[in-house]
Enzyme design. Sequence first.
Site, PDB file in Angstrom:
ATOM      1  N   ARG A  11      -3.207 -35.747 -11.211  1.00 14.17           N
ATOM      2  CA  ARG A  11      -4.370 -36.560 -10.833  1.00 14.17           C
ATOM      3  C   ARG A  11      -4.867 -36.267  -9.417  1.00 14.17           C
ATOM      4  O   ARG A  11      -5.474 -37.125  -8.775  1.00 14.17           O
ATOM      5  CB  ARG A  11      -4.054 -38.063 -10.981  1.00 14.17           C
ATOM      6  CG  ARG A  11      -3.630 -38.486 -12.372  1.00 14.17           C
ATOM      7  CD  ARG A  11      -4.759 -38.304 -13.390  1.00 14.17           C
ATOM      8  NE  ARG A  11      -4.314 -38.700 -14.717  1.00 14.17           N
ATOM      9  CZ  ARG A  11      -3.802 -37.868 -15.629  1.00 14.17           C
ATOM     10  NH1 ARG A  11      -3.711 -36.575 -15.371  1.00 14.17           N
ATOM     11  NH2 ARG A  11      -3.412 -38.312 -16.804  1.00 14.17           N
ATOM     12  N   SER A  14      -6.877 -47.100 -15.625  1.00 11.52           N
ATOM     13  CA  SER A  14      -5.636 -47.181 -14.856  1.00 11.52           C
ATOM     14  C   SER A  14      -5.940 -47.274 -13.363  1.00 11.52           C
ATOM     15  O   SER A  14      -6.622 -46.414 -12.808  1.00 11.52           O
ATOM     16  CB  SER A  14      -4.759 -45.956 -15.133  1.00 11.52           C
ATOM     17  OG  SER A  14      -4.334 -45.929 -16.477  1.00 11.52           O
ATOM     18  N   GLU A  52      -5.211 -44.569  -8.333  1.00 12.19           N
ATOM     19  CA  GLU A  52      -5.930 -43.572  -9.120  1.00 12.19           C
ATOM     20  C   GLU A  52      -7.439 -43.806  -9.010  1.00 12.19           C
ATOM     21  O   GLU A  52      -8.231 -42.880  -9.160  1.00 12.19           O
ATOM     22  CB  GLU A  52      -5.486 -43.632 -10.585  1.00 12.19           C
ATOM     23  CG  GLU A  52      -6.052 -42.519 -11.438  1.00 12.19           C
ATOM     24  CD  GLU A  52      -5.374 -42.391 -12.789  1.00 12.19           C
ATOM     25  OE1 GLU A  52      -6.071 -42.037 -13.752  1.00 12.19           O
ATOM     26  OE2 GLU A  52      -4.152 -42.641 -12.887  1.00 12.19           O
TER      27      GLU A  52
END
EC number: 1.3.1.98
Length: 297
Positions: A169, A223, A293
């Site tokens: 990520r 998320s 995130e």
Amino acid sequence: MPVALPVTLYPDEPMARHSSWRAGGTARYYAEPATPDEAIALAAWAREQQLPLIWIGRGTNLLVRDEGFDGVIASYRGQRWELIEHGETAEVWIEAGAPMAGTARRLAAMGWAGLEWAEGLPGAVGGAIVGNAGCYGGSVAEVLITADLLLNGSECVEWSVHDLAYTYRESVLKQLLHTGIPPLVLAGRFRLQRGDPAALTARMKAIAAERKQKTPAGSSCGSVFKNPAGDFAGRLIEAAGLKGVRIGDAEISTLHANYIINRGQARAADILALIDLARTKVADQFGITLQLEVRII
């Protein structure tokens, strides 16, 4: 000589309109350039006005603080794509504003595999490239060949997937989001393989059904935290006893604790307070510092 702008500027734009959280403050100016020339002109104008410029995707992982952003926020909206076939393989060039999941569906229906894992992935291609988006056994880093970028608001360049220095990520682009005029992803070139359209479509339908079952209802940005190595952020937040905790109209989901849901008129401050609470409780109980995130401006 003043810069002529070929793109519409929206003053005092509520960024809640452009965030999947449906929350957040205003941008002094908001714009949606759809070509490299429009993006270059916008960057030149922002520089002339001495205003900071931030590029965003479709706002699916974005929160602007309640006090707003005293500058320009721009979402690149080019959506062209081009398929180049090489027998049993192909390359597809996709502009950054194209929807990731929708494009993957079209390619699967044509019998091209490689992006089917992106079914249901919110947002556009550009944001997926910046954040190395991934799910259901696939990720951008595994299929991206090159990315077309606009550097310093004026120089169009091509970077290889290796130049992007992908990790989980993360990418070098993500690290540069808050430096001067940050890089803008204009397009990406992806690697595909020939597959069976029916099988690919069936797999994508199965992914969509599973995603629907696991995704909490309501306005959210998916998320909130990255999964720490060897564990899951949602499990840790749930184990800390935070499922269902609510501040204002923001709530840690009772279905999946790594989601924060806007239950009505949540402010950015409410969401940020839950983020801080989850981080603090997980750190205190498990010694793990959760990393965001989502993107906070």
